[in-house]
Design a protein around this motif. Sequence first.
Motif, PDB file in Angstrom:
ATOM      1  N   LYS A 279      22.247  42.580  20.948  1.00 14.90           N
ATOM      2  CA  LYS A 279      23.422  42.296  20.020  1.00 14.90           C
ATOM      3  C   LYS A 279      24.873  42.354  21.230  1.00 14.90           C
ATOM      4  O   LYS A 279      25.578  41.692  20.933  1.00 14.90           O
ATOM      5  CB  LYS A 279      23.841  43.525  19.096  1.00 14.90           C
ATOM      6  CG  LYS A 279      22.586  43.665  18.179  1.00 14.90           C
ATOM      7  CD  LYS A 279      22.651  44.748  17.203  1.00 14.90           C
ATOM      8  CE  LYS A 279      21.668  44.748  16.136  1.00 14.90           C
ATOM      9  NZ  LYS A 279      21.785  45.948  15.295  1.00 14.90           N
ATOM     10  N   GLY A 280      24.800  43.119  22.093  1.00 17.27           N
ATOM     11  CA  GLY A 280      25.861  43.148  22.978  1.00 17.27           C
ATOM     12  C   GLY A 280      25.875  42.109  24.150  1.00 17.27           C
ATOM     13  O   GLY A 280      26.962  41.819  24.476  1.00 17.27           O
ATOM     14  N   ALA A 281      24.876  41.735  24.426  1.00 22.91           N
ATOM     15  CA  ALA A 281      24.774  40.621  25.577  1.00 22.91           C
ATOM     16  C   ALA A 281      23.827  39.538  25.071  1.00 22.91           C
ATOM     17  O   ALA A 281      22.861  39.200  25.662  1.00 22.91           O
ATOM     18  CB  ALA A 281      24.153  41.372  26.817  1.00 22.91           C
ATOM     19  N   PRO A 282      24.177  38.878  24.072  1.00 20.53           N
ATOM     20  CA  PRO A 282      23.279  37.820  23.583  1.00 20.53           C
ATOM     21  C   PRO A 282      23.048  36.635  24.468  1.00 20.53           C
ATOM     22  O   PRO A 282      22.298  35.859  23.748  1.00 20.53           O
ATOM     23  CB  PRO A 282      24.213  37.215  22.335  1.00 20.53           C
ATOM     24  CG  PRO A 282      25.406  37.417  22.643  1.00 20.53           C
ATOM     25  CD  PRO A 282      25.615  38.924  23.583  1.00 20.53           C
ATOM     26  N   GLU A 283      24.015  36.296  25.432  1.00 22.48           N
ATOM     27  CA  GLU A 283      23.647  35.189  26.338  1.00 22.48           C
ATOM     28  C   GLU A 283      22.831  35.615  27.549  1.00 22.48           C
ATOM     29  O   GLU A 283      22.756  34.239  28.392  1.00 22.48           O
ATOM     30  CB  GLU A 283      25.090  34.719  26.717  1.00 22.48           C
ATOM     31  CG  GLU A 283      25.964  34.426  25.582  1.00 22.48           C
ATOM     32  CD  GLU A 283      25.345  33.084  24.750  1.00 22.48           C
ATOM     33  OE1 GLU A 283      25.149  32.215  25.280  1.00 22.48           O
ATOM     34  OE2 GLU A 283      25.641  33.226  23.502  1.00 22.48           O
ATOM     35  N   LEU A 284      22.082  36.533  27.587  1.00 23.56           N
ATOM     36  CA  LEU A 284      21.533  36.936  28.704  1.00 23.56           C
ATOM     37  C   LEU A 284      20.167  35.770  28.992  1.00 23.56           C
ATOM     38  O   LEU A 284      19.520  35.339  28.004  1.00 23.56           O
ATOM     39  CB  LEU A 284      20.810  38.142  28.664  1.00 23.56           C
ATOM     40  CG  LEU A 284      21.639  39.415  29.070  1.00 23.56           C
ATOM     41  CD1 LEU A 284      20.738  40.779  28.753  1.00 23.56           C
ATOM     42  CD2 LEU A 284      22.138  39.294  30.563  1.00 23.56           C
ATOM     43  N   ARG A 285      20.139  35.320  30.225  1.00 28.46           N
ATOM     44  CA  ARG A 285      18.942  34.222  30.608  1.00 28.46           C
ATOM     45  C   ARG A 285      18.058  34.988  31.469  1.00 28.46           C
ATOM     46  O   ARG A 285      17.073  34.338  31.511  1.00 28.46           O
ATOM     47  CB  ARG A 285      19.777  33.139  31.454  1.00 28.46           C
ATOM     48  CG  ARG A 285      20.763  32.303  30.377  1.00 28.46           C
ATOM     49  CD  ARG A 285      21.222  31.297  31.126  1.00 28.46           C
ATOM     50  NE  ARG A 285      22.187  30.683  30.204  1.00 28.46           N
ATOM     51  CZ  ARG A 285      22.933  29.398  30.770  1.00 28.46           C
ATOM     52  NH1 ARG A 285      22.866  28.875  31.785  1.00 28.46           N
ATOM     53  NH2 ARG A 285      23.742  28.873  29.885  1.00 28.46           N
ATOM     54  N   SER A 286      18.623  36.044  32.280  1.00 31.36           N
ATOM     55  CA  SER A 286      17.535  36.784  33.102  1.00 31.36           C
ATOM     56  C   SER A 286      17.830  38.139  32.955  1.00 31.36           C
ATOM     57  O   SER A 286      18.934  38.778  32.931  1.00 31.36           O
ATOM     58  CB  SER A 286      18.044  36.384  34.546  1.00 31.36           C
ATOM     59  OG  SER A 286      17.074  36.818  35.384  1.00 31.36           O
TER      60      SER A 286
END
Length: 373
Positions: A279-286
């Motif tokens: 919810k807090g870091a929805p754009e994480l790719r790694s």
Amino acid sequence: MTQPEGETSRGPGPRLPTELYRHIFQYVSSKRDLCNLSVLSRGLQNEAEFFIYHSVDSSRRAHTEYLCDLITSSPHRHTLVRSLSISNDDAGARVSEAKDREYWERIARLLHDLPYLEELKIHDNMSVPTGNKNAWVLLRGTFSLRHFDSDFVFDESLLEFLCSQRSLERLYWIESFSDDDSARAIADMDIVGPHSGSKLAPSVSVLNTNSPRFALKCMSAAILSHLWICGPCAYEDDGWMNYVAQFVESGGAKSLKSLRMNLPYRKSTLVSVLGALVKGAPELRSLGFVPIFNASDRDLIDVLSQFKHLHSLITWNVIGRETSRAVAQACPSLRLVAGLHYSYSHEYVIFPVNPLGTPRPLHDPEYLLWRGV
């Protein structure tokens, strides 16, 4: 290293146009060979020194003192240095207070004389006694850095320096775990968010630190894309949930593309922490480092599947093919799973997924797996 001032070379002058030598010398990898070229003739010296002094590295006090004197005494070398690395591998040797002060004064003079410096690594190897603060040398600098890496005690001088570096992009700071002065200074660190006049350079996008407290402070001041917290964020379940709540509430997690932290081993806590990060870091790719798990840990795999943009998953150890296949099926966006191999530093085993591929080793001393999102 170079021909003494005033001495005339006996070698033949260059027969090619001078500007071509810089293109030729960029393929000379040995500093010793470049030094030999610099004394061959006056015509070669300037072009060889362009590469000799572009990156300067010293890990011994005596060598550092020599380099400081060599560069500061020659104004034409001041503009050549772009990258400087100073460490203290012989820090255990006893030196008097006067000698120590003289050493750091030399470094301060050197920093003042490097207007085009872009990358600075300056370490005391965490051997400095608590209270021995050397960040004051940084305030003598006349440069604008892109990359800063240090283990200096955190104090007002270090904060003032960080706030003055408005072009800083990558920040690496290591805290000694016994450093009470840094802990107090970080707690009192006065910074505000990037949209209301941050004192810390809002251009910082890459942060590597072993201090969870420092990471939280920076997250509220800069728009980070890459964060690596090497130290333990918490030691118990409640501590983990308290930390991840602050982590998410800072607002800085929303911009993260790559995150490394020592995630908790207890599966129930791990699932809860990852759920908060979804919810807090929805754009994480790694994402890393996830403790080793297997295909039967469905709750964990289910929460991983909620990271809709996840391309790479980094685990503390090598997982099995069946597990990587289960994660791949649950996470269509995933491209690889990398298992840290404890036998060697920076060694990984890569499992390509979606589509599945052949496992292969990866040596990554430059942290490209983290930075190359």
